[in-house]
Design an enzyme around this catalytic site. Structure first.
Site, short mmCIF file in Angstrom:
data_model
loop_
_atom_site.label_atom_id
_atom_site.label_comp_id
_atom_site.label_asym_id
_atom_site.label_seq_id
_atom_site.Cartn_x
_atom_site.Cartn_y
_atom_site.Cartn_z
N GLY A 1 0.83 -1.20 0.00
CA GLY A 1 0.00 0.00 0.00
C GLY A 1 0.86 1.24 0.00
O GLY A 1 1.96 1.25 0.52
N VAL A 2 0.35 2.29 -0.62
CA VAL A 2 1.06 3.56 -0.63
C VAL A 2 0.03 4.68 -0.48
O VAL A 2 -1.01 4.67 -1.12
CB VAL A 2 1.88 3.75 -1.92
CG1 VAL A 2 1.01 3.64 -3.16
CG2 VAL A 2 2.63 5.07 -1.92
N GLY A 3 0.32 5.60 0.42
CA GLY A 3 -0.57 6.72 0.63
C GLY A 3 0.13 8.03 0.37
O GLY A 3 1.20 8.07 -0.23
N LYS B 1 4.01 0.05 8.59
CA LYS B 1 3.76 1.34 7.92
C LYS B 1 4.91 2.31 8.20
O LYS B 1 5.17 2.66 9.34
CB LYS B 1 2.44 1.93 8.43
CG LYS B 1 2.07 3.27 7.78
CD LYS B 1 0.71 3.74 8.30
CE LYS B 1 0.31 5.05 7.65
NZ LYS B 1 -1.01 5.52 8.16
N GLU C 1 -9.33 -0.62 -0.23
CA GLU C 1 -9.86 0.71 0.04
C GLU C 1 -11.06 0.97 -0.86
O GLU C 1 -11.08 0.55 -2.02
CB GLU C 1 -8.79 1.76 -0.24
CG GLU C 1 -7.63 1.78 0.74
CD GLU C 1 -6.59 2.82 0.37
OE1 GLU C 1 -6.84 3.61 -0.57
OE2 GLU C 1 -5.52 2.84 1.01
N ASP D 1 -9.68 13.39 8.53
CA ASP D 1 -9.30 13.14 7.13
C ASP D 1 -10.11 11.98 6.56
O ASP D 1 -9.61 11.19 5.76
CB ASP D 1 -7.80 12.83 7.05
CG ASP D 1 -7.27 12.86 5.61
OD1 ASP D 1 -7.87 13.58 4.78
OD2 ASP D 1 -6.28 12.16 5.32
#
Length: 309
Positions: free
Chosen positions: A105-107, A126, A198, A235
């Site tokens: 995952g990448v945010g 993370k 997601e 958020d």
């Protein structure tokens, strides 16, 4: 853009002295933007030549950065060097035994990898990377970090963000659908690994309107419990809600920006959170749930959490 986990490539080559040097650079960055070579040698109790040689190796591996045009030879810890120190600490504490270098995952501000504990449990690891991406924009959410400081390390900001998220997960995991925290060190949070997607990654056709309505109801139910407890996400969006595989449950993630309901901006941020979520479901799955119908319960929960209900 995903930050390659260079720490895993360099890790097998590192000696105990290298870890002491990295730690010395880290600690002395509290006092220097660029840590003098002499200070590093003094901290590690080694001579200048040996410290310089090992720092050259660490520079080659991308774990430190070197500068010599400032009147002296100085070094900074890079995000990859910070990764190494966090991985080392988590390994020594028996939290993780291995990390898969392929990210899952990448945010906006973090990369997530799958780790393995000594008992064989899969966990999500993370790595927060606030400084390498949208630093100027995101700094506004963590303005307290910059008060009364001559300079601020983005590594330090990433550490504060990780600590903040770990604290939120610790508080919320017993009462709501959020990831269960396992450990925290520096800019890294280790939490339970749950297979899921997601909502933002789903195609509009992946859910029927009825399925989307049920998911929205579960999101609002969970968030209401959280607000009543005294926390606002700040958020909330389709990027921070995960639909778990198999069970079809929801998970609310990414708590680095949370604030308590005592915060003066929490009321308006809660309103924004709800509008963002409702608009996403209306836009993508034509689920019509009006803010005016949802808000009274959340306002009541917000007031109750402050002792005003």
């Amino acid at each position: 853009m995903v930050s390659k986990l260079l720490a895993l490539e360099a890790y097998p080559n590192l000696r105990d002295l290298d870890f002491r040097i990295l730690r010395g650079v880290e600690l002395n960055m509290r006092h220097h933007r660029w840590v003098p070579l002499e200070d590093i040698a003094r901290f590690t109790r080694t001579d200048i030549e040996t410290a310089s040689f090992r720092l050259g190796k660490l520079d080659d591996w991308g774990l430190v950065a070197r500068r010599s045009d400032i009147g002296y030879i100085g070094y900074q810890l890079t995000i990859h060097g910070y990764d190494v120190l966090a991985i080392r600490a988590l390994a020594k504490k028996g939290v993780i035994e291995a990390i898969n270098p392929a990210h899952v995952g990448v945010g906006k501000d973090a990369d997530v990898y799958i780790g393995m504990t000594p008992s064989g449990e899969r966990v999500a690891v993370k790595f927060n990377r606030i400084g390498g991406r949208t630093a100027s924009r995101r700094a506004g959410y963590h303005g307290h970090v910059f008060q009364d400081k001559r300079h601020t390390s983005w590594l330090y900001v990433s550490r504060l963000i990780a600590k903040k998220e770990y604290e939120a997960l610790t508080l919320l995991s017993p009462i709501a659908r959020v990831p269960r925290p396992v450990a925290w060190n520096r800019h890294v949070v280790v939490m339970e690994f749950i297979e899921g997607t997601e909502l933002a990654e789903l195609r509009d056709t992946d859910l029927t309107r009825e399925e989307a309505r049920e998911i929205l109801d579960r999101v609002l139910e969970e968030y209401l419990k959280i607000v009543r407890f005294g926390i606002v996400h700040s958020d909330m969006s389709e990027f921070n809600v995960v639909l778990t595989h198999g069970e079809g449950e929801i998970l609310i993630i990414d708590w680095a920006q949370h604030i308590t309901t005592a915060h003066p901006e929490s009321y308006e941020l809660l309103k924004r959170d709800l509008r963002v979520v409702l608009n996403a479901f209306r836009r993508r799955w034509r689920v019509e749930k009006m803010f005016e119908d949802v808000w009274p319960d959340f306002e009541k929960a917000w007031l109750e959490s402050r002792g005003e209900g």
